[in-house]
Write an enzyme that holds these catalytic residues in place. Sequence first.
Site, PDB file in Angstrom:
ATOM      1  N   HIS A  58      -3.960  -4.332   6.105  1.00  0.00           N
ATOM      2  CA  HIS A  58      -5.126  -5.130   6.499  1.00  0.00           C
ATOM      3  C   HIS A  58      -4.693  -6.002   7.688  1.00  0.00           C
ATOM      4  CE1 HIS A  58      -8.110  -8.384   6.033  1.00  0.00           C
ATOM      5  NE2 HIS A  58      -8.805  -7.568   5.244  1.00  0.00           N
TER       6      HIS A  58
ATOM      7  N   GLN B 199      -5.476  -6.038  -3.425  1.00  0.00           N
ATOM      8  CA  GLN B 199      -6.231  -4.966  -4.083  1.00  0.00           C
ATOM      9  C   GLN B 199      -5.617  -4.554  -5.409  1.00  0.00           C
ATOM     10  OE1 GLN B 199      -9.135  -4.112  -3.140  1.00  0.00           O
ATOM     11  NE2 GLN B 199      -9.076  -5.200  -1.181  1.00  0.00           N
TER      12      GLN B 199
ATOM     13  N   LYS C 261     -10.763 -11.636  -5.522  1.00  0.00           N
ATOM     14  CA  LYS C 261     -10.743 -10.189  -5.726  1.00  0.00           C
ATOM     15  C   LYS C 261     -10.363  -9.842  -7.166  1.00  0.00           C
ATOM     16  CE  LYS C 261      -9.601  -8.995  -0.931  1.00  0.00           C
ATOM     17  NZ  LYS C 261     -10.912  -8.799  -0.329  1.00  0.00           N
TER      18      LYS C 261
END
Lengths: 149, 412
Positions: free
Chosen positions: B128, B208, B231
Site C-alpha cells: 500500500h 489486512q 479494519k
Amino acid sequence: MVAETFIGMTIDQAQEEIVSEFSLLEGDQEMTIFYIMELGQKMPPFPETARTEQNEVKGCQSKVWMTAELRNGLMYLQADSNTAITKGLVSLLVRIFSGHTPDEILNADLSFMKKIGMERFIGTQRSNGFAAMVKQIKYFALAFQVKNA
Amino acid sequence: MVAAPAHLDVSKIRAQFPVLHQQVNGHPLVYLDNAATTQKPKRVIDALNRYYEGYNANIHRGIHTLAEKATRAYEATREEMQRFIHARYSEEIIFTSGVTGSINLVAYSFGQAFVQAGDQIIISGLEHHSNIVPWQLLCERTGARLAVIPVTDSGELELEAYRQLLQNKTALVAVNHASNSLGTINPIKEIIDMAHQAGACVLIDGAQASAHLPIDVRALDCDFYCISSHKMYGPTGTGILYGKKEWLEKMPPFLGGGEMIREVTFNQTTYNDLPYKFEAGTPNIADVIALREAILFIQEHDKAAMATYEHDLLQYATAKVAALPGVRLVGTAPEKVSILAFVVDGIHHFDIGQMMDTRGIAVRTGHHCTQPLMDRYQLEGTVRASFAIYNTREEVDALAESLGRIINFMRK
C-alpha cells in the site's frame, strides 16, 4: 446524431427536454444510470487523434476529452470519456450547449442537474468532475468570445 | 466446500451490526468494502457512548475519579491488544492513529537511529502507498536505497529475488501480512527469518490481517507489527505499533509534546518510559477504549472459525464471479484473505462500482492505494469485493447477479 437533436432549441428548452426525458425513469437509479450510458453510446465518435492530454478536462476522476469549434458564430462540442457513465454525462452537456453562441453559453444557467437529482445518483466526486466539464465549456466560449471581439 | 462452523451463527453476528440493516437506493445494503473499513458492532458503538456520557476525562495525570476510570479503560485496551497479538510486554504496544501513523513512526524514529547512507530498505511490490512513501521519505533523508521484492503473475512475492536482495546491507524489510489489493497472504515467517539471518529488522503491515489471521508477534519474531483499529471492527482514528522493547527503548521519540516527557527544562528534556515516550499529546482516548470491545468481539467468536467461514465465502464468490463472461481475476495466490479483485474486459471499473451502488452493493474501485502494483499488471484499477464475518452467500449472489446484469447491458 444526438448533438443535432436539440438544434433550434434554446439552452433552457434543451434542459427542460432532458428533465422530461429523465422523469420517465421515475427515479429508478439503475435505470437512470443505464439510460445515461446509452446516451453516451449514441454520441458521435470522437476522433482518436483528439484524445490528447491537451484536450483532457482536468479535475475529473475519469478521463474526459473535449474539443470545441466555432462555425458561423455557433459553438459545437465533441467529447469522450474512458468510462461509460461519464461519457453519458458529458453527452448531456454536448447536447445542451452545441449550436449556441459563446454569449448564450456564457450566460447560461444550468438547472437540469438539480431537477433530475443528479448529485444523488452520481455522487460527490463525479459531481465535481461534472462541474469541471461545465467550466471547460465556459472557457471555450470565453476564448471564442474574446477572439471575436 | 466447507460449511460455516456450527458455533458461528452469522445471522446473530449480523444482528450486532446496526449499519447493515438498512436499504440503500431501494435495496438491502450489501457491504463488500471491508478491506477499506469494517463496520462496527453495537458493543463498540456503546463503548464510545459510555465513555463520552459517563467518564470523559484526560488520562494518566489526572487525580480525580473520572480521569482514573478513563486511564484504566485506556490501559485495559493496551493489555487486551497485548494478549491479542501475544506480545511479551504491554509497553510494546504503542497507540497510534493507525497503520499509517505506525509506519511513519518507525520510518522516522528507527530511521534516525539505525539507517545510514548506503543502507538498503526492502519493501515489496504488493505494498500500500502507506508502506512505500514513508520509506521513500526516509531514503531521501538518509541516502538509503529502496529495493522492491517483485511480484509474480498470480500475486505472490518472489522469494528467490528477495534472497538476492538481502545480500546487500539491509537495515529493514517492510512488507504486508496480506495484500489489500489482491488478498495474497505473504509467507511472513519465512520473510522475517531470512531478514534476521541477513541482520535486517522487519516491520509487518498487518492492516489486512488483524481481523482475519492469527497474529503471534513472538512466534513470528517480527520487530514491528502495525494494526489499524477500523479494519478489525473497531473505531477509526486509532491503531497500534507493536515494537520489540529492545528496539523501542533505543529509538528516539517521534513526536514531542505532553505525556512523552519525564522532565522538561529549557536546557534539556528527558523522556518518559515506554510506551508513553511514543504517545505525545492527548491520545484518541475514546476510540482506544472502544477498540477493546472490537478485540473481544473477535476473540469471543473464535478467529479460526471466522477465517474458515470467510474463506468459504471467498471461494464461493470467486467461482461465481469468474464464471461471468469477460471477467479476469486479479490476484490468484493460493493463500488469500477474503479479498476478490477483478476486471471485466471492455467495462471500466468505475462504471461497475457505480452501477453496483444503484443496487445497494458497496464495492471499491480504483488502484486501492497500490499504484505500483497496478502498473505491474498494466491496470488502471480493479473492482474489489472484500468480505467480513457478517457477509453471507446471499450477498455474494447479489454481487454476482448485479455484475451479470451490468455485463449483459454493456455487451449488448
